[in-house]
Design an enzyme around this catalytic site. Structure first.
Site, PDB file in Angstrom:
ATOM      1  N   MET A  82     -53.251  -5.479  26.118  1.00 51.18           N
ATOM      2  CA  MET A  82     -53.504  -6.924  26.096  1.00 51.18           C
ATOM      3  C   MET A  82     -54.944  -7.105  25.642  1.00 51.18           C
ATOM      4  SD  MET A  82     -51.462  -7.763  29.580  1.00 51.18           S
ATOM      5  CE  MET A  82     -51.548  -6.040  30.054  1.00 51.18           C
TER       6      MET A  82
ATOM      7  N   HIS B 267     -49.630  -0.858  27.672  1.00 56.07           N
ATOM      8  CA  HIS B 267     -49.484  -2.260  27.254  1.00 56.07           C
ATOM      9  C   HIS B 267     -50.878  -2.802  26.928  1.00 56.07           C
ATOM     10  CE1 HIS B 267     -48.124  -6.562  28.719  1.00 56.07           C
ATOM     11  NE2 HIS B 267     -48.449  -6.541  27.434  1.00 56.07           N
TER      12      HIS B 267
ATOM     13  N   ASP C 169     -41.541  -7.913  31.510  1.00 53.67           N
ATOM     14  CA  ASP C 169     -42.767  -7.681  32.275  1.00 53.67           C
ATOM     15  C   ASP C 169     -43.271  -9.003  32.856  1.00 53.67           C
ATOM     16  OD1 ASP C 169     -45.209  -6.801  33.239  1.00 53.67           O
ATOM     17  OD2 ASP C 169     -46.022  -6.229  31.293  1.00 53.67           O
TER      18      ASP C 169
ATOM     19  N   SER D 226     -46.041  -0.716  37.329  1.00 53.25           N
ATOM     20  CA  SER D 226     -47.343  -1.021  36.718  1.00 53.25           C
ATOM     21  C   SER D 226     -48.465  -0.698  37.699  1.00 53.25           C
ATOM     22  CB  SER D 226     -47.403  -2.500  36.343  1.00 53.25           C
ATOM     23  OG  SER D 226     -48.761  -2.866  36.142  1.00 53.25           O
TER      24      SER D 226
ATOM     25  N   HIS E  51     -46.426   2.323  33.702  1.00 52.70           N
ATOM     26  CA  HIS E  51     -46.886   1.213  32.865  1.00 52.70           C
ATOM     27  C   HIS E  51     -48.385   0.996  33.104  1.00 52.70           C
ATOM     28  CE1 HIS E  51     -46.118  -2.567  30.611  1.00 52.70           C
ATOM     29  NE2 HIS E  51     -46.989  -3.126  31.433  1.00 52.70           N
TER      30      HIS E  51
ATOM     31  N   ASP F 207     -51.564  -1.284  32.170  1.00 51.95           N
ATOM     32  CA  ASP F 207     -51.963  -2.581  31.623  1.00 51.95           C
ATOM     33  C   ASP F 207     -53.429  -2.554  31.208  1.00 51.95           C
ATOM     34  OD1 ASP F 207     -49.632  -4.323  31.833  1.00 51.95           O
ATOM     35  OD2 ASP F 207     -49.779  -3.927  33.988  1.00 51.95           O
TER      36      ASP F 207
ATOM     37  N   MET G  76     -56.463  -4.471  29.663  1.00 54.38           N
ATOM     38  CA  MET G  76     -56.917  -5.855  29.451  1.00 54.38           C
ATOM     39  C   MET G  76     -58.396  -5.844  29.075  1.00 54.38           C
ATOM     40  SD  MET G  76     -55.105  -7.764  32.648  1.00 54.38           S
ATOM     41  CE  MET G  76     -53.423  -7.396  33.131  1.00 54.38           C
TER      42      MET G  76
ATOM     43  N   MET H  39     -42.645 -11.008  27.728  1.00 55.00           N
ATOM     44  CA  MET H  39     -43.467 -11.376  28.889  1.00 55.00           C
ATOM     45  C   MET H  39     -42.800 -12.536  29.622  1.00 55.00           C
ATOM     46  SD  MET H  39     -46.001  -9.289  28.972  1.00 55.00           S
ATOM     47  CE  MET H  39     -46.682 -10.035  30.451  1.00 55.00           C
TER      48      MET H  39
HETATM   49  C1  DX5 Z   1     -49.321  -8.858  33.510  1.00 52.42           C
HETATM   50  C2  DX5 Z   1     -49.071  -7.402  33.250  1.00 52.42           C
HETATM   51  C3  DX5 Z   1     -47.992  -6.849  34.073  1.00 52.42           C
HETATM   52  C4  DX5 Z   1     -48.243  -6.880  35.552  1.00 52.42           C
HETATM   53  C5  DX5 Z   1     -46.946  -7.249  36.188  1.00 52.42           C
HETATM   54  O1  DX5 Z   1     -50.249  -9.328  32.648  1.00 52.42           O
HETATM   55  O2  DX5 Z   1     -48.753  -7.149  31.905  1.00 52.42           O
HETATM   56  O3  DX5 Z   1     -47.593  -5.544  33.673  1.00 52.42           O
HETATM   57  O4  DX5 Z   1     -48.690  -5.670  36.095  1.00 52.42           O
HETATM   58  O5  DX5 Z   1     -47.178  -7.472  37.522  1.00 52.42           O
HETATM   59  P1  DX5 Z   1     -46.071  -8.097  38.480  1.00 52.42           P
HETATM   60  O6  DX5 Z   1     -44.887  -7.174  38.415  1.00 52.42           O
HETATM   61  O7  DX5 Z   1     -46.762  -8.085  39.789  1.00 52.42           O
HETATM   62  O8  DX5 Z   1     -45.769  -9.465  37.955  1.00 52.42           O
HETATM   63 ZN    ZN Z   2     -47.809  -5.096  31.421  1.00 49.04          ZN
END
Ligand code: DX5
Ligand code: ZN
Length: 224
Positions: free
Chosen positions: A71, A69, A178, A11, A36, A38, A40, A140
């Site tokens: 969010m 992903h 994840d 990620s 990956h 993320d 947000m 998650m």
């Molecule tokens: C969290 C994200 C993850 C994050 C995981 O909200 O969706 O993808 O990057 O990070 P680690 O592996 O550090 O927990």
């Molecule tokens: Zn993620």
């Protein structure tokens, strides 16, 4: 003992953004399977990250599949933009979709693999009726929003139940986990049935990124 392919998806949330190109090259050279991303929005989760521009920029520098992903609230409004930017997998959150079935169809209509994610407090039963519409299920194991959080151990049982649901559905669905994945939790997740591992901090948080990936892989291989 069984042989199965386990995909590793670093990620970029934990990457050094000013050296992102080099870092993506390093994970790629060391056998990462997906990148990956993320996304947000500061509403669905209390953090703000990347948009379609980041996906498009990554697409120009890597041939690895981009695992996006989302969010975000109202994902239907942005699915097309992320598909156009080059996403290979788009995962929405069950909790953010009023009409989950429609959102998943919208993703597949773009020719992109459709994923759905559930937060730690969300029951797998909410996915029972969309098993035919998904290519990836994302469990998650932290509350989403930040990298570097601790793996929620109850997630292991959920992964095992998700694997059972997938087998019983008869569909070809990747099971991704994840949050808090590292050399200790990765093999546990795989033992319970996960076959895509997202790792942020455990990869990009290390000085030697290549060694970090290899260490996760070798721990996982012990349980295959
Ligand atoms: C969290 C994200 C993850 C994050 C995981 O909200 O969706 O993808 O990057 O990070 P680690 O592996 O550090 O927990
Ligand atoms: Zn993620």
């Amino acid at each position: 003992m069984k042989t199965q392919k386990v995909y590793l998806a670093p990620s970029i949330l934990s990457a050094d953004l000013l050296h992102l190109k080099e870092q993506v090259e390093v994970v790629s050279e060391n056998g990462a399977d997906f990148i990956h991303v993320d996304v947000m929005d500061g509403h669905f989760v209390p953090n703000l990250t990347f948009g379609p521009n980041m996906v498009a920029a990554l697409k120009r520098i890597t041939t690895l599949p981009l695992d996006v992903h989302l969010m975000i609230e109202n994902p239907d409004l942005s699915i097309e933009s992320y598909a156009r930017a080059g996403a290979d997998i788009i995962t929405v959150h069950q909790e953010a979709c009023t009409h989950l079935h429609r959102s998943l169809q919208l993703i597949r209509k773009q020719g992109v693999k459709a994923g759905v994610s559930v937060n730690p407090a969300t029951s797998l039963s909410t996915l029972e009726n969309v098993m035919g519409e998904i290519d990836l299920m994302l469990i998650m194991t932290v509350n989403p929003g930040f990298g570097g959080q601790k793996f929620i151990e109850q997630g292991l049982d959920k992964i095992a139940r998700a694997r059972k649901m997938i087998v019983e559905s008869g569909h070809d669905i990747l099971l991704e986990v994840d949050g808090g994945i590292n050399t200790v939790t990765a093999p546990k997740a795989v033992q319970n049935g996960a076959n895509v591992l997202v790792a942020g901090n455990a990869v990009f948080g290390k000085t030697d990124i290549g060694a970090a990936i290899n260490e996760i892989r070798s721990q996982v291989e012990k349980v295959l």
